[in-house]
Scaffold this active site. Structure first.
Site, PDB file in Angstrom:
ATOM      1  CB  CYS A  88      -5.768  -3.579  14.737  1.00 23.64           C
ATOM      2  SG  CYS A  88      -5.400  -3.524  16.667  1.00 23.64           S
ATOM      3  CG  HIS A 100      -5.194   0.149  13.238  1.00 24.11           C
ATOM      4  ND1 HIS A 100      -6.035   0.370  14.039  1.00 24.11           N
ATOM      5  CD2 HIS A 100      -4.132  -0.736  14.105  1.00 24.11           C
ATOM      6  CE1 HIS A 100      -5.581  -0.242  15.212  1.00 24.11           C
ATOM      7  NE2 HIS A 100      -4.500  -0.642  15.024  1.00 24.11           N
ATOM      8  CG  ASN A 140      -4.177   0.441  18.560  1.00 24.69           C
ATOM      9  OD1 ASN A 140      -5.314   0.131  18.351  1.00 24.69           O
ATOM     10  ND2 ASN A 140      -3.488  -0.702  18.411  1.00 24.69           N
TER      11      ASN A 140
HETATM   12  O1  UT7 Z   1      -2.797  -2.399  16.675  1.00 26.50           O
HETATM   13  C1  UT7 Z   1      -2.266  -3.964  16.547  1.00 26.50           C
HETATM   14  C2  UT7 Z   1      -0.746  -3.931  16.162  1.00 26.50           C
HETATM   15  N1  UT7 Z   1       0.090  -3.547  16.950  1.00 26.50           N
HETATM   16  C3  UT7 Z   1       0.869  -2.651  16.701  1.00 26.50           C
HETATM   17  O2  UT7 Z   1       1.034  -2.388  15.437  1.00 26.50           O
HETATM   18  C4  UT7 Z   1       1.985  -2.447  17.884  1.00 26.50           C
HETATM   19  C5  UT7 Z   1       3.416  -2.684  16.998  1.00 26.50           C
HETATM   20  N2  UT7 Z   1       4.453  -2.570  18.055  1.00 26.50           N
HETATM   21  C6  UT7 Z   1       4.768  -1.178  18.578  1.00 26.50           C
HETATM   22  O3  UT7 Z   1       4.120  -0.309  18.261  1.00 26.50           O
HETATM   23  C7  UT7 Z   1       6.180  -1.048  19.356  1.00 26.50           C
HETATM   24  O4  UT7 Z   1       6.864  -2.139  19.377  1.00 26.50           O
HETATM   25  C8  UT7 Z   1       5.996  -0.596  20.878  1.00 26.50           C
HETATM   26  C9  UT7 Z   1       5.547   0.801  20.553  1.00 26.50           C
HETATM   27  C10 UT7 Z   1       5.053  -1.451  21.496  1.00 26.50           C
HETATM   28  C11 UT7 Z   1       7.276  -0.555  21.510  1.00 26.50           C
HETATM   29  O5  UT7 Z   1       8.347   0.197  20.856  1.00 26.50           O
HETATM   30  P1  UT7 Z   1       9.807  -0.268  20.471  1.00 26.50           P
HETATM   31  O6  UT7 Z   1      10.456   0.764  19.978  1.00 26.50           O
HETATM   32  O7  UT7 Z   1       9.444  -1.587  19.745  1.00 26.50           O
HETATM   33  O8  UT7 Z   1      10.258  -0.590  21.880  1.00 26.50           O
HETATM   34  P2  UT7 Z   1      10.843  -1.894  22.630  1.00 26.50           P
HETATM   35  O9  UT7 Z   1       9.762  -2.810  22.914  1.00 26.50           O
HETATM   36  O10 UT7 Z   1      11.907  -2.439  21.482  1.00 26.50           O
HETATM   37  O11 UT7 Z   1      11.439  -1.507  23.816  1.00 26.50           O
HETATM   38  C12 UT7 Z   1      12.666  -0.922  23.783  1.00 26.50           C
HETATM   39  C13 UT7 Z   1      13.174  -0.162  25.230  1.00 26.50           C
HETATM   40  C14 UT7 Z   1      13.093  -1.716  26.304  1.00 26.50           C
HETATM   41  O12 UT7 Z   1      14.320  -1.408  26.895  1.00 26.50           O
HETATM   42  P3  UT7 Z   1      15.556  -2.253  26.578  1.00 26.50           P
HETATM   43  O13 UT7 Z   1      15.424  -3.671  26.660  1.00 26.50           O
HETATM   44  O14 UT7 Z   1      16.198  -1.757  25.418  1.00 26.50           O
HETATM   45  O15 UT7 Z   1      16.479  -1.566  28.060  1.00 26.50           O
HETATM   46  C15 UT7 Z   1      11.672  -1.736  26.698  1.00 26.50           C
HETATM   47  O16 UT7 Z   1      11.947  -2.200  28.004  1.00 26.50           O
HETATM   48  O17 UT7 Z   1      11.968   0.411  25.638  1.00 26.50           O
HETATM   49  C16 UT7 Z   1      11.502  -0.240  27.096  1.00 26.50           C
HETATM   50  N3  UT7 Z   1      10.044   0.098  26.889  1.00 26.50           N
HETATM   51  C17 UT7 Z   1       9.521   1.174  27.750  1.00 26.50           C
HETATM   52  N4  UT7 Z   1      10.334   2.467  27.979  1.00 26.50           N
HETATM   53  C18 UT7 Z   1       9.541   3.145  28.912  1.00 26.50           C
HETATM   54  C19 UT7 Z   1       9.244  -0.589  26.723  1.00 26.50           C
HETATM   55  N5  UT7 Z   1       7.896  -0.024  27.017  1.00 26.50           N
HETATM   56  C20 UT7 Z   1       8.552   1.192  27.548  1.00 26.50           C
HETATM   57  C21 UT7 Z   1       7.631   2.241  28.127  1.00 26.50           C
HETATM   58  N6  UT7 Z   1       8.435   3.424  28.902  1.00 26.50           N
HETATM   59  N7  UT7 Z   1       6.460   2.171  28.242  1.00 26.50           N
END
Ligand code: UT7
Length: 334
Positions: A117, A258, A288
């Site tokens: 990225c 980004h 992204n």
């Molecule tokens: O470009 C390169 C660099 N990459 C980045 O900068 C990405 C960085 N990370 C992120 O942007 C975020 O971490 C994500 C968007 C990938 C995820 O968001 P988050 O707020 O960190 O969510 P999480 O992974 O902590 O998940 C929260 C909850 C989980 O459920 P439980 O364990 O709390 O019951 C996940 O299983 O949301 C659930 N979850 C979803 N729910 C609905 C994860 N993905 C999804 C989804 N739809 N697509």
């Protein structure tokens, strides 16, 4: 810091290519357990584009042809082509060779650069250094990724995030020291390698039936871990480059981040003291697109008249590796 240098590299043209096919949140709801509301509030993404009809080089070449059309640049004038990508058509030859052939840039040489990225920032800095030597007059820097080629559309953690696009800029020696690339701060830290990577297909895990069965040829991301370091990394480096160049928030026309997650972008802008109107954003439409996000959003803002000659920009990115960095430049196109 390169303020005292005689030759400054200036972006003198832009081009872009986004595929026609739209993958919206509603469609993703039909293939994985997710919903529009979750995706929008957690990432800011509504839809992304998918390039069905060809590889990364095809999008990259189309973005360069668009750049040539809008600037009058002729293929044979190009000295160097640098393609930032993590989704090359093949390991070799380089995507730059395929772009060179597709556009007929018979006097150019070139290479690919793998910075994930942050790839466009690394490639822009590299291209600028070639211009500053005085030996190169026209350097084309492309950010291009066909992320759909390495996304597992059964994995809701990653398939909602990524899209396909390409965008290109032309770098030339500036006539006026006021415009162009003033400064950069770039970093890598390989200890972050297991937070965001594609395990298979390289010399570590060459392709076998087993690697395919185990889905090693798809993106793996520990989203939470990357989120934490990305927020800190993007904000810290943006503030550092401002301080280093004695820039106050009122000196900056736009932050060009980004586009990985709207929450990361908002946190970065807040740390820099910038209001929402000073942040370039198009993540909602494209998701992204890895190396393409920064040139793509700059191209859209320039073409819609929002980005003007003399505007000071802070470009910033964070990505797999880890890789991160920031570039300070003044926009030089009328
Ligand atoms: O470009 C390169 C660099 N990459 C980045 O900068 C990405 C960085 N990370 C992120 O942007 C975020 O971490 C994500 C968007 C990938 C995820 O968001 P988050 O707020 O960190 O969510 P999480 O992974 O902590 O998940 C929260 C909850 C989980 O459920 P439980 O364990 O709390 O019951 C996940 O299983 O949301 C659930 N979850 C979803 N729910 C609905 C994860 N993905 C999804 C989804 N739809 N697509």
């Amino acid at each position: 810091m390169r303020n005292s240098q005689k030759i400054k590299a200036v972006i003198t043209g832009v081009g872009m290519y986004v595929p026609e096919t739209i993958l919206d949140n509603k469609y993703l709801e039909s293939i994985v357990e997710t919903n529009d509301e979750w995706i929008k509030t957690r990432t800011g993404i509504s839809e992304r584009r998918i390039h069905k009809s060809g590889p990364t080089s095809d999008m990259a070449a189309k973005s360069v042809l668009d750049l040539m059309k809008s600037t009058g640049l002729r293929a044979e004038e190009i000295d160097l082509i640098i393609v930032a990508t993590v989704t090359p058509d093949m390991f070799f030859p380089a995507t730059a060779c395929l772009v060179q052939d597709a556009i007929g840039a018979k006097n150019a040489w070139g290479f690919d650069l793998s910075g994930a990225c942050s790839g466009f920032l690394f490639a822009l800095e590299t291209g600028a250094n070639f211009i500053e030597t005085g030996n190169y007059k026209k350097v084309v820097v492309v950010g291009a990724d066909k992320m759909s080629a390495i996304v597992d559309y059964t994995d809701r953690n990653t398939c909602i995030l990524f899209g396909d696009a390409a965008s290109a800029v032309l770098l030339e020696p500036g006539e006026d020291n006021k415009y162009g690339i003033h400064d950069s701060l770039l970093h890598i830290d390989g200890s972050g390698k297991e937070s965001l990577y594609m395990k298979g297909g390289g010399s570590l895990n060459p392709a076998t039936h087993e690697t395919v069965d185990n889905k090693l040829h798809y993106i793996y991301q520990d989203g939470k871990a990357v989120f934490k370091v990305a927020v800190k990394g993007m904000a810290d480096i943006s503030v550092e480059i401002m301080k280093k160049n004695n820039l106050k928030s009122e000196d900056i026309a736009y932050l060009v981040p980004h586009q990985a997650n709207l929450r990361i972008i908002d946190a970065t802008a807040e740390r820099m003291g910038l209001g929402k109107d000073k942040v370039m954003i198009n993540i909602g439409k494209y998701g992204n697109t890895t190396a393409a996000t920064i040139p793509l959003v700059m191209t859209e803002y320039y073409r819609s008249g929002k980005l003007k000659k003399g505007d000071n920009l802070i470009l910033v990115a964070f990505g797999a590796g880890f890789t991160w960095g920031s570039i300070y430049l003044t926009w030089g196109i009328d």
